[in-house]
Write a protein that holds these residues in place. Structure first.
Motif, mmCIF file in Angstrom:
data_model
loop_
_atom_site.group_PDB
_atom_site.id
_atom_site.type_symbol
_atom_site.label_atom_id
_atom_site.label_comp_id
_atom_site.label_asym_id
_atom_site.label_seq_id
_atom_site.Cartn_x
_atom_site.Cartn_y
_atom_site.Cartn_z
ATOM 1 N N GLU A 33 55.762 46.475 46.248
ATOM 2 C CA GLU A 33 54.855 46.597 47.220
ATOM 3 C C GLU A 33 53.717 45.633 46.918
ATOM 4 O O GLU A 33 52.670 45.661 47.662
ATOM 5 N N THR A 34 54.161 44.841 46.451
ATOM 6 C CA THR A 34 53.051 43.382 46.264
ATOM 7 C C THR A 34 53.215 42.574 47.723
ATOM 8 O O THR A 34 52.246 41.843 47.716
ATOM 9 N N ILE A 42 45.632 48.103 54.269
ATOM 10 C CA ILE A 42 44.844 49.055 53.273
ATOM 11 C C ILE A 42 43.435 49.543 53.750
ATOM 12 O O ILE A 42 42.620 48.759 53.648
ATOM 13 N N GLU A 180 37.996 50.658 38.822
ATOM 14 C CA GLU A 180 38.227 49.962 40.187
ATOM 15 C C GLU A 180 38.370 48.521 39.953
ATOM 16 O O GLU A 180 39.258 47.797 40.502
ATOM 17 N N ILE A 181 37.668 48.125 38.987
ATOM 18 C CA ILE A 181 37.718 46.787 38.651
ATOM 19 C C ILE A 181 39.091 46.169 38.199
ATOM 20 O O ILE A 181 39.695 45.152 38.563
ATOM 21 N N THR A 182 39.807 47.079 37.294
ATOM 22 C CA THR A 182 40.968 46.947 36.909
ATOM 23 C C THR A 182 42.051 47.093 37.874
ATOM 24 O O THR A 182 43.003 46.098 37.942
ATOM 25 N N ALA A 183 41.934 47.823 38.952
ATOM 26 C CA ALA A 183 42.720 47.654 39.982
ATOM 27 C C ALA A 183 42.652 46.513 40.831
ATOM 28 O O ALA A 183 43.773 46.181 41.530
ATOM 29 N N ASN A 185 42.953 43.768 39.693
ATOM 30 C CA ASN A 185 44.151 42.949 38.965
ATOM 31 C C ASN A 185 45.519 43.773 39.118
ATOM 32 O O ASN A 185 46.349 42.991 38.300
ATOM 33 N N ASN A 186 45.662 44.652 39.726
ATOM 34 C CA ASN A 186 47.218 45.330 39.682
ATOM 35 C C ASN A 186 47.854 44.406 40.867
ATOM 36 O O ASN A 186 47.132 43.655 41.687
ATOM 37 N N PRO A 187 49.306 44.640 40.764
ATOM 38 C CA PRO A 187 49.893 43.741 41.751
ATOM 39 C C PRO A 187 49.737 43.958 43.291
ATOM 40 O O PRO A 187 50.007 43.275 44.096
ATOM 41 N N ILE A 188 48.945 45.231 43.587
ATOM 42 C CA ILE A 188 48.900 45.517 44.921
ATOM 43 C C ILE A 188 47.740 44.838 45.493
ATOM 44 O O ILE A 188 47.670 44.074 46.256
ATOM 45 N N TYR A 189 46.583 45.032 44.772
ATOM 46 C CA TYR A 189 45.318 44.239 45.110
ATOM 47 C C TYR A 189 45.230 42.745 44.781
ATOM 48 O O TYR A 189 44.922 41.944 45.393
ATOM 49 N N ARG A 274 35.044 51.339 45.961
ATOM 50 C CA ARG A 274 36.566 50.910 45.961
ATOM 51 C C ARG A 274 36.844 49.436 46.054
ATOM 52 O O ARG A 274 35.726 48.747 45.964
ATOM 53 N N PRO A 275 37.973 48.939 45.437
ATOM 54 C CA PRO A 275 38.377 47.581 45.327
ATOM 55 C C PRO A 275 37.807 46.783 46.437
ATOM 56 O O PRO A 275 37.178 45.431 46.052
ATOM 57 N N ILE B 186 38.771 43.771 30.535
ATOM 58 C CA ILE B 186 37.914 44.667 31.125
ATOM 59 C C ILE B 186 37.710 46.207 30.653
ATOM 60 O O ILE B 186 38.414 47.169 30.898
ATOM 61 N N ASN B 299 51.640 49.338 36.757
ATOM 62 C CA ASN B 299 50.346 49.270 37.549
ATOM 63 C C ASN B 299 50.273 49.748 38.964
ATOM 64 O O ASN B 299 49.734 50.286 39.658
ATOM 65 N N ILE B 300 51.387 49.314 39.465
ATOM 66 C CA ILE B 300 51.926 49.582 40.933
ATOM 67 C C ILE B 300 52.072 51.272 41.002
ATOM 68 O O ILE B 300 51.478 51.857 41.930
ATOM 69 N N GLU B 303 48.562 52.714 40.957
ATOM 70 C CA GLU B 303 47.901 52.472 41.976
ATOM 71 C C GLU B 303 48.397 53.451 43.232
ATOM 72 O O GLU B 303 47.630 54.094 43.853
ATOM 73 N N ARG B 316 39.225 58.117 44.623
ATOM 74 C CA ARG B 316 40.140 57.675 43.760
ATOM 75 C C ARG B 316 40.110 58.278 42.562
ATOM 76 O O ARG B 316 41.418 57.944 41.726
#
Ligand code: SF4
Ligand code: SF4
Lengths: 290, 549
Positions: A33-34, A42, A180-183, A185-189, A274-275, B186, B299-300, B303, B316
């Motif tokens: 999904e990256t 999104i 949300e800040i961590t999000a 850094n996830n592969p989607i954002y 949100r991110p 973080i 993490n995917i 999310e 969320r």
């Protein structure tokens, strides 16, 4: 990046995440999904509470029923709604305080509306306040994450030679903003692809992302972190708490916003933002550095 | 109990279905009665707290809440009054306001006693640790935030206060490493003081409360609906659990039950919360053992769950799930479809990722025997949630004190038949309390949660109310009740006392799982090496905000 036919066909269905349910990709593959194309779309889902608006057309409060307006003022936990002009029944709404609970819309739907865009970050705290009969009520942002990211990437490569170092400091948050800040850094954002790196020390940082109310017990640590950050530095207050104290407001243990502890350059409202909104805040931060 | 203690007990009464309140005649009897509750009644000290009742009854009230273990759903609340005849306001500082410490018999009581000392100015007599807890340096002596005469918005000078002394470990080659409160990643702030010999940790002391925001005091200033919003923001990732516990406390005090549809919805959202957080923790553990590929996959999945959260509740983080007396979210056919399909797909992917991790010896090797919590420690500290279950202490509020719609579900699939029960007991005995055990417990819980969501959706009535309408009319001033829920970290307890006005609280006490579980980390790291600390910390997944309030 060229877009495949498949990605195009997904475009129509992506809103509210429907494509994610249908995507046939395997979790173990490398693209998963990256895949960036997905990110063009999104957007927040229909019911997302991202922005509250004062409905402008109806500026005459008396005809709306003063009672309901008063109820809304009473209900609003962070006291974001205020009467600015009792004679003219002027109303103001402080989006820096709003925690997007939706109560005002429930009791006075003709005056307040919750929408799924997000509140734009601002450089001045007063720009977060909007009033009936005053400044035009702003619409929530619907700009996509990808667009913001591309703009940011260009600016970063021009000004910082490709990378912007960000240090996150929690100064009394509920950890919602951290999630949300961590999000990001996830592969989607995947914020790193825009040249933004989260660093471990303030000494490496260009930007401080500060969350939380500015708690009394964090004052010293926050000031020291700020002082340890080399100039030029930009401080971004993330979340209602950091902008104004949010639902906690001003107590014996809080400071009603981190700008009472260190100077703040950009305010990102939302509870949590949100991110996409945080990225937008970073864009404003970069603009600020010029 | 009355027979044996009739000369020491004033009255015993039964409240809110499963609370047995025992009012002691004298505060000096606290230790004896507490020991009796633990040893004879086989119950566990769940929390203890104070409230300032000088207004209504001229005394501070201390309550010791014991939970009966072993399948019997009731709480024993030992209540003692500390007379303070001077009345309100401007009560002078007085050392005579003390109560007997039970910290030597109940190690878990030490923190509560320090909290009470800071917030109320009551002194635990004979307590082993007299340092402040919640209030840091630069807080003047003699100001107690939870006393009634103190206003929540008071600006207190940044002067005075007592120096905080860390435990000193001395000896040849022993070094101290201070870490925090601002950490490298973080994450939330907290201070850790390691004493190390070479690389091995021989002592760790945590110092928290950097994100203390005054939640309990704020609760006394807000109306009931606003406190609900506040409860969601005690710790953002536990929003559903905390708000469920709070709403339940009110519902119990009013003697109402939320509509069936609301109860099932609470289960769905609470389990969604558990899933996305466990996914995040597993991802974090994978990062901390240096396996980025695994954490990226997890993490995917996290999310995806957060996007599902947004579609279901408009947030969320699942903010807005609960309402006083019910829920604010309607799970219509469309949402149910989304929940089911996302879960089905994610669970399938989850199993792939987990089997990859399990087959990766470098991951498993780092987890095995790292950060071990001995069962004895888990029992003595009264740990809860994953921290207890990983050490083989079989505790789960969803099963032990069923709330929402959990009584009609099976949070624990092992309790079906005597054979399963035995199997389950054997499995519990084998749990080692290390990071690997926590990894496995979390994996199992993700799968169980998904199954529970399915069942709850199945059991959910298609139509009907979401909120009981007459809750507020039924609340009596000064009535009180306990609410509880199992978050992904463990049991969260919320106590409410209704104020003079039925739409207000005169006391809001929150005790999250993190408060109980934090001391575990000081034990878990002993003899491990400093580089393993982040992994141990992550595997326990403790919240700073939930602890600090
Ligand atoms: S949505 Fe914002 S403005 Fe409206 S009641 Fe909630 S906090 Fe107040
Ligand atoms: S703004 Fe909201 S989500 Fe962020 S820290 Fe404050 S309460 Fe939590």
């Amino acid at each position: 990046m060229t877009r495949t036919g498949k990605a195009k066909s997904e475009k129509a269905t992506v809103i509210s995440g429907a494509s994610i349910e249908r995507s046939p990709r395997s979790i173990m593959g490398s693209r998963v999904e990256t895949d960036r194309n997905l990110l063009d779309h999104i957007r927040s889902s229909q019911g997302y509470r991202g922005n509250v608006r004062l409905l402008e057309e109806e500026s005459d409060l008396a005809s709306l029923g003063l009672e309901r307006y008063k109820r809304a003022v009473e209900m609003c936990a962070p006291k974001a709604i205020a009467t600015i002009d009792a004679a003219r029944l002027g109303v103001s709404l402080d989006k820096g305080k709003c925690i997007l609970c939706g109560r005002c819309q429930e009791v006075a739907p003709d005056l307040f509306k919750i929408e799924n865009g997000f509140v734009p970050p601002t450089r001045e705290k007063r720009d977060l306040v909007e009033s009936l009969g005053g400044r035009t009520a702003s619409e929530g942002v619907k700009k996509s994450y990808e667009e913001t990211g591309k703009e940011l990437k260009e600016k970063i490569s021009k000004m910082f030679g490709r990378s912007l170092a960000v240090r996150e400091v929690d100064a009394g948050s509920c950890n919602g903003c951290e999630i949300e800040i961590t999000a990001l850094n996830n592969p989607i954002y995947d914020i790193e692809r825009f040249g933004i790196h989260f660093v471990a020390s303030p000494r490496h940082a260009d930007v401080l992302l500060v969350t939380g109310v500015g708690s009394r017990n964090m004052e010293v640590a926050l000031r020291r972190t700020y002082e340890a950050t080399p100039n030029p530095k930009v401080v971004v207050a993330v979340g209602a708490c950091a902008c104004s104290g949010g639902i906690f407001g001003e107590t014996y243990a809080t400071n009603a916003g981190v700008d009472n502890v260190v100077p703040v350059d950009v305010y990102v409202p939302g509870c949590p933002p949100r991110p996409e909104a945080i990225l937008q805040g970073l864009l404003s931060a970069v603009d600020r550095i010029k | 109990m009355l027979g044996r203690f009739s000369d020491r007990v004033d009255e015993i009464h039964h409240l809110n279905g499963n609370e047995v309140h025992v009012l002691l005649k004298r505060k000096e009897d606290i230790p004896d009665l507490c020991l009796y509750a633990r040893d004879e009644l086989k119950s566990k000290l769940s929390t203890m707290f104070c409230s300032d009742d000088r207004g209504p009854c001229g005394a501070f009230t201390l309550r010791y809440v014991f939970a009966r273990a072993g399948g019997q759903d009731f709480f024993i609340v030992l209540t003692a009054r500390i007379r303070a005849d001077q009345g309100l306001p401007g009560f002078p500082l007085d050392r005579s306001l003390s109560f007997p410490s039970i910290a030597f018999q109940f190690p878990s009581a030490a923190l509560y006693e320090r909290e009470i000392r800071d917030m109320f100015g009551l002194f635990p007599d004979g307590s082993p640790d007299k340092r402040p807890l919640v209030l840091h340096e630069r807080w003047p002596e003699g100001i107690y935030p939870l006393r009634k005469e103190f206003d929540v918005t008071t600006k207190v000078d940044r002067t005075g206060g007592r120096e905080y002394k860390f435990t000193k470990v001395e000896g040849e080659g022993v070094c101290e490493i201070p870490v925090g409160p601002v950490h490298a990643g973080i994450i939330e702030p907290g201070h850790f003081r390691f004493s190390v010999l070479g690389e091995s940790i021989i002592n760790l002391e945590t110092r928290l409360f950097y994100v203390h925001r005054g939640v309990e005091k704020l609760g006394e200033k807000m109306n009931l609906d606003q406190v609900l919003l506040l409860s969601e923001r005690i710790a953002g990732d536990e929003a559903v659990a905390n708000s469920t516990a709070y709403c339940q406390a009110l519902e119990r005090a009013a003697g109402v039950t939320a509509p069936e549809r609301a109860l099932q919805t609470r289960v769905v959202c609470a389990e969604m919360e558990r899933i996305y957080n466990h996914l995040g923790t597993l991802a974090g553990m994978s990062t901390d053992v240096g396996f980025a590929y695994g954490s990226a996959r997890l993490n995917i999945l996290k999310e995806r769950m957060m996007q599902l959260n947004e579609q279901v509740t408009g947030s969320r983080l699942l903010f807005g799930t609960n309402r006083v007396g019910g829920v604010g979210v309607e799970l219509d056919a469309d949402k149910v479809r989304k929940v089911r399909s996302t879960l089905k797909r994610s669970l399938h992917d989850f199993e792939l990722v987990i089997s990859m991790l399990r087959n990766n010896s470098s991951v498993m090797d780092r987890l095995l025997n790292t950060g071990t919590i001995a069962r004895r420690v888990a029992v003595e500290l009264g740990l809860t949630g994953v921290a207890a279950r990983c050490a083989g202490v079989d505790e789960d509020t969803r099963r032990d004190h069923p709330y929402a719609a959990y009584s009609s579900l099976r949070p624990d699939k092992h309790h079906d038949s005597p054979m399963h029960l035995t199997e389950h007991e054997v499995e519990m005995q084998m749990r080692r309390g290390d990071a690997l055990a926590r990894f496995e417990v979390r994996v199992e819980e993700v799968v169980d949660s998904a199954a529970m969501i399915d069942q709850a959706i199945e059991n959910m009535p298609q139509s009907g109310d979401l909120v009981v309408s007459d809750l507020r009319e039924r609340l009596e001033p000064h009535s009180h009740a306990l609410g509880y829920a199992e978050s992904h970290r463990g049991q969260t307890l919320h106590w409410v006392t209704i104020g003079d006005h039925p739409d207000s609280l005169s006391r809001y006490k929150v005790r999250t799982a993190s408060f109980v579980n934090w001391p575990a980390i000081e034990q878990a790291v002993i003899k491990d090496i400093v580089p393993d600390f982040p992994l141990i910390n992550k595997s326990l997944d403790l919240s700073y905000a939930g602890n600090d309030l």
